[in-house]
Design an enzyme around this catalytic site. Structure first.
Site, PDB file in Angstrom:
ATOM      1  N   HIS A 182      51.315 -35.080  38.632  1.00  0.00           N
ATOM      2  CA  HIS A 182      50.762 -36.306  38.051  1.00  0.00           C
ATOM      3  C   HIS A 182      51.857 -37.317  37.699  1.00  0.00           C
ATOM      4  CE1 HIS A 182      51.641 -34.483  34.025  1.00  0.00           C
ATOM      5  NE2 HIS A 182      51.744 -35.745  33.663  1.00  0.00           N
ATOM      6  N   ASP A 244      49.293 -28.747  39.298  1.00  0.00           N
ATOM      7  CA  ASP A 244      50.021 -29.944  38.874  1.00  0.00           C
ATOM      8  C   ASP A 244      51.528 -29.687  38.954  1.00  0.00           C
ATOM      9  OD1 ASP A 244      50.684 -32.385  37.839  1.00  0.00           O
ATOM     10  OD2 ASP A 244      50.018 -31.958  35.785  1.00  0.00           O
ATOM     11  N   SER A 341      56.036 -35.178  30.007  1.00  0.00           N
ATOM     12  CA  SER A 341      55.309 -34.754  31.204  1.00  0.00           C
ATOM     13  C   SER A 341      56.271 -34.449  32.341  1.00  0.00           C
ATOM     14  CB  SER A 341      54.340 -35.854  31.654  1.00  0.00           C
ATOM     15  OG  SER A 341      53.137 -35.779  30.937  1.00  0.00           O
TER      16      SER A 341
END
Length: 391
Positions: A182, A244, A341
């Site tokens: 992502h 992911d 992230s």
């Protein structure tokens, strides 16, 4: 003339202690040195073979590496401790660079998790996951200047040409960075911008040169991205964020130094179970309690959650987790947030090297009591990683 202890002390303070990889130490002080020879964990002052190396007028970079990698735990006498044998340097096998890889990319040619064939593209200890010995940490969550030196920052450019550091990642060899899918495709492209650059060797993003007292790191590296490979089963429209994970191939090989080193990955030979309640470590430049983002690299110890409990919790938000997703954290104001992230979730192995167990994926808000963060479990994607990377 300086005393032996003073000479050794100066050498250790400036060249050895901040950048050491600890070797595996068994009971009663037994250990293995970087040549895998059995030895005793002793004070360096009691190990004549290694003491004689330090006392030389010139210590080569190779000998410095051998000394750093010879350190051990639970020794006898005055610290620092080293795994003492008759060896003074790397054996011929260690000193010889790896042979160029064959051209085949089949998993069978690589052995288990790529440890054989293709020039051993994924490093193993002591060539990955070094442990910091620096004690120059001023705030509780700040890392040492040389800690987690595989951390990467991803830089994006929006349609107005503005640059922003957003996601994180981790260097896994001299050509690849591991991050979250992502961070490469999906909403990030419209909300942040186009991924353009990887920054390595960073500590404090507000400074050009990072120093703590008299310890300064080397200039950061800015590298372009030759190719971004997202896991083929990742769907940016699926809010479950399954698979992911992504790999970034850098536009040139990284020249490693004390402040830029790869993290170890959980190969078959080093893989360990991840137990509920075990503390793992996350690091990054994400949001803190006082700022939207931290300028200084942070670390946080977080407990592993029971997967079934976590899956039931997220099911109430119509998010369905699978076994390749780890749940970690869930304590008030203790979480990986925003800019973290894509960064690594890590733990120390029995050999004292750092291994990446997860990739920061998502959560239900940040630092919310009872809501763990969700991480992509790296061990479940080792086959894909090995099949994707190339020399």
């Amino acid at each position: 003339m300086k005393s032996t202890r003073k000479v050794v002390g100066i050498f250790l303070a400036t060249c050895l202690l901040p950048f050491t990889v600890l070797q595996n130490v068994a009971a009663q002080g037994s250990c293995r040195n970087p040549n895998q020879k059995q030895g005793q964990c002793l004070s360096i002052y009691d190990c004549q073979s290694l003491l004689s190396v330090i006392q030389q007028s010139y210590v080569s970079p190779e000998d410095r590496t051998f000394l750093r990698n010879s350190q051990c735990l639970d020794g006898v006498g005055r610290q620092p401790y080293v795994c003492c044998t008759s060896d003074r340097s790397f054996g011929s096998q260690e000193a010889t660079s790896a042979a160029p890889p064959p051209t085949t990319t089949s998993s069978s040619s690589r052995g288990q998790d790529g440890q054989a064939g293709l020039g051993n593209l994924l490093p193993s200890p002591p060539k990955c996951g070094p442990h910091s010995f620096s004690n120059k940490v001023y705030n509780g969550n700040d890392t040492a200047i040389d800690e987690f030196n595989w951390m990467a920052l991803l830089e994006y450019v929006d349609n107005r040409g503005r640059r922003e550091l957003s996601c994180g990642g981790s260097l896994i060899n001299n050509r690849y960075v591991l991050t979250a899918a992502h961070c490469v495709i999906g909403a990030v492209e419209t909300e942040v911008g186009h991924l353009t650059t990887v920054r390595l060797g960073e500590y404090d993003t507000s400074k050009d040169v990072d120093c703590i007292d008299d310890i300064c790191n080397q200039p950061i590296l800015q590298l372009g991205i030759e190719q971004a490979t997202v896991h083929p089963q990742y769907d940016p429209a699926n809010k479950n964020r399954i698979h992911d994970i992504a790999l970034l191939r850098l536009d040139r090989p990284v020249v490693l130094n004390e402040y830029i080193q790869p993290v170890c990955l959980p190969l078959v030979s080093t893989r360990m179970a991840i137990n509920t309640g075990e503390l793992l470590v996350v690091s990054g430049w994400g949001r803190t309690t006082t700022a939207r983002k931290s300028t200084i690299k942070q670390r946080l110890d977080l407990p592993v959650n029971d997967h079934d409990y976590c899956a039931r919790k997220f099911a109430t938000r119509n998010i369905h987790l699978i076994s390749s997703q780890l749940c970690v954290g869930g304590e008030f104001y203790r979480d990986s947030c925003d800019g973290d992230s894509g960064g690594p979730l890590m733990r120390r192995g029995f050999d004292q090297a750092w291994y990446q167990e997860g990739v920061v994926s998502f959560g239900n808000r940040c630092g919310l009591e009872g809501w763990p963060g969700v991480y992509t479990r790296v061990a479940d994607y080792m086959d894909w990683i090995v099949e994707t990377i190339r020399p």
